[in-house]
Design a protein around this motif. Structure first.
Motif, PDB file in Angstrom:
ATOM      1  N   GLY A 136      16.610  -9.644 -15.943  1.00 55.06           N
ATOM      2  CA  GLY A 136      15.924 -10.926 -15.815  1.00 55.06           C
ATOM      3  C   GLY A 136      14.769 -10.902 -14.837  1.00 55.06           C
ATOM      4  O   GLY A 136      14.264 -11.964 -14.454  1.00 55.06           O
ATOM      5  N   PHE A 137      14.324  -9.707 -14.413  1.00 50.11           N
ATOM      6  CA  PHE A 137      13.196  -9.598 -13.485  1.00 50.11           C
ATOM      7  C   PHE A 137      11.962  -9.099 -14.239  1.00 50.11           C
ATOM      8  O   PHE A 137      12.074  -8.430 -15.274  1.00 50.11           O
ATOM      9  N   SER A 138      10.816  -9.388 -13.676  1.00 50.92           N
ATOM     10  CA  SER A 138       9.602  -8.762 -14.184  1.00 50.92           C
ATOM     11  C   SER A 138       9.413  -7.427 -13.464  1.00 50.92           C
ATOM     12  O   SER A 138       9.933  -7.218 -12.364  1.00 50.92           O
ATOM     13  N   ARG A 139       8.681  -6.558 -14.099  1.00 51.25           N
ATOM     14  CA  ARG A 139       8.493  -5.211 -13.541  1.00 51.25           C
ATOM     15  C   ARG A 139       7.868  -5.260 -12.150  1.00 51.25           C
ATOM     16  O   ARG A 139       8.273  -4.508 -11.267  1.00 51.25           O
ATOM     17  N   ASP A 140       6.909  -6.131 -11.956  1.00 51.28           N
ATOM     18  CA  ASP A 140       6.142  -6.117 -10.708  1.00 51.28           C
ATOM     19  C   ASP A 140       6.878  -6.742  -9.522  1.00 51.28           C
ATOM     20  O   ASP A 140       6.524  -6.482  -8.374  1.00 51.28           O
ATOM     21  N   GLU A 141       7.872  -7.557  -9.768  1.00 51.49           N
ATOM     22  CA  GLU A 141       8.527  -8.227  -8.640  1.00 51.49           C
ATOM     23  C   GLU A 141       9.669  -7.399  -8.050  1.00 51.49           C
ATOM     24  O   GLU A 141      10.352  -7.840  -7.125  1.00 51.49           O
ATOM     25  N   VAL A 142       9.890  -6.213  -8.608  1.00 45.48           N
ATOM     26  CA  VAL A 142      10.928  -5.313  -8.085  1.00 45.48           C
ATOM     27  C   VAL A 142      10.243  -4.151  -7.371  1.00 45.48           C
ATOM     28  O   VAL A 142       9.274  -3.576  -7.890  1.00 45.48           O
ATOM     29  N   TYR A 143      10.749  -3.815  -6.174  1.00 44.74           N
ATOM     30  CA  TYR A 143      10.155  -2.705  -5.416  1.00 44.74           C
ATOM     31  C   TYR A 143      10.857  -1.406  -5.816  1.00 44.74           C
ATOM     32  O   TYR A 143      12.091  -1.332  -5.836  1.00 44.74           O
ATOM     33  N   VAL A 144      10.041  -0.387  -6.126  1.00 46.02           N
ATOM     34  CA  VAL A 144      10.576   0.894  -6.597  1.00 46.02           C
ATOM     35  C   VAL A 144       9.949   2.015  -5.770  1.00 46.02           C
ATOM     36  O   VAL A 144       8.709   2.074  -5.637  1.00 46.02           O
ATOM     37  N   CYS A 145      10.767   2.874  -5.221  1.00 46.11           N
ATOM     38  CA  CYS A 145      10.255   3.985  -4.416  1.00 46.11           C
ATOM     39  C   CYS A 145      11.252   5.142  -4.468  1.00 46.11           C
ATOM     40  O   CYS A 145      12.267   5.069  -5.165  1.00 46.11           O
ATOM     41  N   ASN A 146      10.976   6.191  -3.715  1.00 45.57           N
ATOM     42  CA  ASN A 146      11.798   7.406  -3.745  1.00 45.57           C
ATOM     43  C   ASN A 146      12.164   7.864  -2.332  1.00 45.57           C
ATOM     44  O   ASN A 146      11.545   7.451  -1.343  1.00 45.57           O
ATOM     45  N   ILE A 147      13.123   8.788  -2.289  1.00 46.28           N
ATOM     46  CA  ILE A 147      13.502   9.384  -0.994  1.00 46.28           C
ATOM     47  C   ILE A 147      12.362  10.241  -0.459  1.00 46.28           C
ATOM     48  O   ILE A 147      11.994  10.126   0.718  1.00 46.28           O
ATOM     49  N   VAL A 148      11.796  11.104  -1.290  1.00 44.36           N
ATOM     50  CA  VAL A 148      10.636  11.905  -0.871  1.00 44.36           C
ATOM     51  C   VAL A 148       9.414  11.451  -1.654  1.00 44.36           C
ATOM     52  O   VAL A 148       9.517  11.023  -2.806  1.00 44.36           O
ATOM     53  N   LYS A 149       8.269  11.549  -1.009  1.00 43.51           N
ATOM     54  CA  LYS A 149       7.033  11.010  -1.581  1.00 43.51           C
ATOM     55  C   LYS A 149       6.194  12.076  -2.283  1.00 43.51           C
ATOM     56  O   LYS A 149       5.123  11.761  -2.829  1.00 43.51           O
ATOM     57  N   CYS A 150       6.641  13.318  -2.244  1.00 39.43           N
ATOM     58  CA  CYS A 150       5.893  14.385  -2.894  1.00 39.43           C
ATOM     59  C   CYS A 150       6.803  15.108  -3.890  1.00 39.43           C
ATOM     60  O   CYS A 150       8.015  15.233  -3.653  1.00 39.43           O
ATOM     61  N   ARG A 151       6.225  15.549  -4.963  1.00 36.86           N
ATOM     62  CA  ARG A 151       7.017  16.160  -6.030  1.00 36.86           C
ATOM     63  C   ARG A 151       7.538  17.542  -5.618  1.00 36.86           C
ATOM     64  O   ARG A 151       6.740  18.425  -5.252  1.00 36.86           O
TER      65      ARG A 151
END
Ligand code: SF4
Length: 322
Positions: free
Chosen positions: A204-219
């Motif tokens: 029930g959320f829009s894509r932009d209103e959810v914060y998405v990130c990772n443990i490490v910032k580099c691949r």
């Protein structure tokens, strides 16, 4: 003619008899006054003289003793009587050691525990300064962009900081960027990201209103799991992100995300579905990574159960899965 039952005391002269009567009257008046009555005339001079003599230990013969004159527990005028216990009230519990004595207070039957006043919202919170929060995240992203703290900096195309605003209160944390994310600079934009978007929409959320990130910032090269040293170098950035975003609930996607957030190790099959706390305050729901769901579609059932628990935690409606 029979003898009288109580022969008169022939030793008393008229004056002594008068003093005796005066003393008795004075004692009576004193007792009445001590009982709280008002508007009574003062006792006669003779009575007070008799009382003075009795207080000096020389009562007239036949006069009542001082002890018998003393009113028994008569309340003083102006003194509020002790409050009677309320009908049905339980007996007062014994005070714990060190507790201050409650004098004259009627104990409450169920005293609520002390509740600390809510702390003021920190600077940058959604209520106070959304712009300051966005600016803080932008400054942090700039710092991450130039980061060389671990070896992943040598193989990356670019850093992958985050996507979404987090205004919903929901935050997803994954492991690290893959090839698509490394190329585009945003997390979860490949096939796994598309599946995550469908999960977000189903909640029930829009894509932009959810914060998405990772443990490490580099691949990591070849999409390997990040090394513990790489995670420990990068996790402080995540801590700063979460301090600014202030999510209501975090969903940890996969075992590496759980380890990076909570330090908990073990298989995600055992960890998933069980609430944890991030920094002792933010609820974390571990679940399977979308990349695992692409390989194992049968696990979507468990993930949906976990996401419904998240919605319940957030006080949101739980839509049925189509
Ligand atoms: S993974 Fe994190 S710590 Fe390592 S270089 Fe990239 S931003 Fe810096």
């Amino acid at each position: 003619m029979s003898e009288p039952q109580s022969p008169p005391d022939e030793t008393l002269d008229p004056l002594s008899e008068l003093l005796e009567l005066s003393a008795a009257l004075g004692a009576h008046l004193e007792a009445v006054q001590r009982s709280g009555a008002v508007g009574l005339p003062p006792a006669s001079a003779e009575a007070w003289q008799a009382l003075e003599r009795s207080s000096r230990g020389a009562p007239p013969a036949g006069a009542p003793s001082a002890a018998s004159r003393e009113p028994q527990a008569a309340p003083r005028v102006g003194t509020r009587p002790a409050a009677a216990p309320r009908a049905g009230a339980p007996p007062a519990a014994a005070a714990p050691p060190g507790a201050p004595a409650l004098s004259g207070a009627t104990p409450r039957a169920t005293a609520p525990p002390a509740v600390a006043a809510p702390a003021p919202a920190p600077s940058g919170s959604p209520e106070q300064a959304p712009r300051a929060r966005a600016e803080g995240l932008a400054v942090l992203a700039d710092r991450v962009r130039d980061c060389q703290k671990c070896g992943l900096a040598r193989t990356r195309t670019q850093t992958v900081f985050a996507r979404g605003t987090g205004t919903s209160g929901l935050c997803f944390v994954g492991e690290g960027p893959g090839a698509d994310e490394d190329a585009q600079g945003f997390p979860f934009v490949g096939k796994a990201g598309q599946l995550l978007d469908r999960m977000i929409e189903a909640m029930g959320f829009s894509r932009d209103e959810v914060y998405v990130c990772n443990i490490v910032k580099c691949r990591p090269p070849d999409n390997r799991k990040p090394e513990p040293e790489e995670m420990s170098q990068c996790v402080p950035y995540l801590a700063e992100q979460l301090a600014l975003v202030e999510p209501q609930v975090i969903v940890a996607l996969g075992a590496t995300a759980v380890q990076g957030l909570l330090g908990a190790t073990g298989g995600i099959t055992r960890l998933r579905g069980n609430w944890r706390l991030y920094q002792g305050k933010i609820p974390v729901m571990p679940t399977f990574h979308p990349a695992y769901l692409l390989r194992t579609p049968s696990a979507k059932r468990e993930v949906w159960d976990d996401l419904q628990a998240v919605l319940r935690q957030m006080g949101r409606p739980t839509p049925t899965r189509s």
